[in-house]
Design a protein around this motif. Structure first.
Motif, short mmCIF file in Angstrom:
data_model
loop_
_atom_site.label_atom_id
_atom_site.label_comp_id
_atom_site.label_asym_id
_atom_site.label_seq_id
_atom_site.Cartn_x
_atom_site.Cartn_y
_atom_site.Cartn_z
N PRO A 65 0.80 -1.23 0.00
CA PRO A 65 0.00 0.00 0.00
C PRO A 65 0.84 1.28 0.00
O PRO A 65 0.44 2.29 -0.57
N LEU A 66 2.01 1.21 0.63
CA LEU A 66 2.88 2.40 0.67
C LEU A 66 3.74 2.53 -0.58
O LEU A 66 4.21 3.61 -0.90
N GLY A 67 3.99 1.41 -1.25
CA GLY A 67 4.87 1.43 -2.40
C GLY A 67 6.32 1.65 -2.02
O GLY A 67 7.11 2.19 -2.80
N LEU A 68 6.68 1.22 -0.81
CA LEU A 68 8.05 1.35 -0.31
C LEU A 68 8.62 -0.03 -0.04
O LEU A 68 7.89 -0.99 0.16
N THR A 72 12.61 0.17 4.23
CA THR A 72 12.16 1.55 4.44
C THR A 72 10.93 1.58 5.35
O THR A 72 10.85 2.41 6.26
N VAL A 73 9.99 0.68 5.12
CA VAL A 73 8.81 0.61 5.98
C VAL A 73 9.23 0.27 7.41
O VAL A 73 8.76 0.89 8.37
N SER A 74 10.14 -0.69 7.58
CA SER A 74 10.63 -1.05 8.91
C SER A 74 11.28 0.14 9.60
O SER A 74 11.11 0.34 10.81
N HIS A 75 12.03 0.94 8.86
CA HIS A 75 12.67 2.14 9.41
C HIS A 75 11.62 3.11 9.95
O HIS A 75 11.72 3.60 11.08
#
Length: 123
Positions: A65-68, A72-75
């Motif tokens: 959903p974020l497109g990351l 990066t999402v974990s960060h």
């Protein structure tokens, strides 16, 4: 962005809008939490987690959903967790994140001028 970790401590008791000068340490705590909020991806993460079934999500639920990327999402999740806005629950190899409603409510209360806050009705 790694300097957000100072926000993990409790939010200040006095709002910068209360009509009294806010102490430097309290301003630094509040600024750290607001800095965690001040990123579009993190705001979306909070929204996605809040609207997820059971109000929780894992990194794998959030990357598409974020497109990351997963790192990066974990960060971003780590920053939100260190700021005290998310709780992390490890289950096997997966970690699930959920909002800390009291932390979000406390920030909202600090940013609402006292005369605009809802009054508690007593019976």
């Amino acid at each position: 962005m790694d300097d957000v970790k100072t926000a993990k401590t409790a939010s200040p008791a006095i709002s910068p809008l209360a009509g009294e000068p806010i102490k430097r340490a309290d301003a630094e705590k509040l600024a750290g939490v607001l800095k965690a909020f001040a990123d579009p991806a993190r705001l979306r993460l909070l929204s996605l987690i809040q609207s997820a079934p059971n109000g929780e999500a894992s990194v794998s639920d959030l990357t598409a959903p974020l497109g990351l990327s997963q790192p990066t999402v974990s960060h971003h999740l780590r920053i939100l967790t260190e700021a005290g806005l998310l709780e992390r629950d490890k289950r096997g190899v997966w970690a699930y994140y959920r909002l800390v409603p009291t932390a979000i409510a406390a920030i909202a209360d600090l940013l609402t001028p006292p005369r605009k806050r809802p009054t508690k009705k007593t019976r």
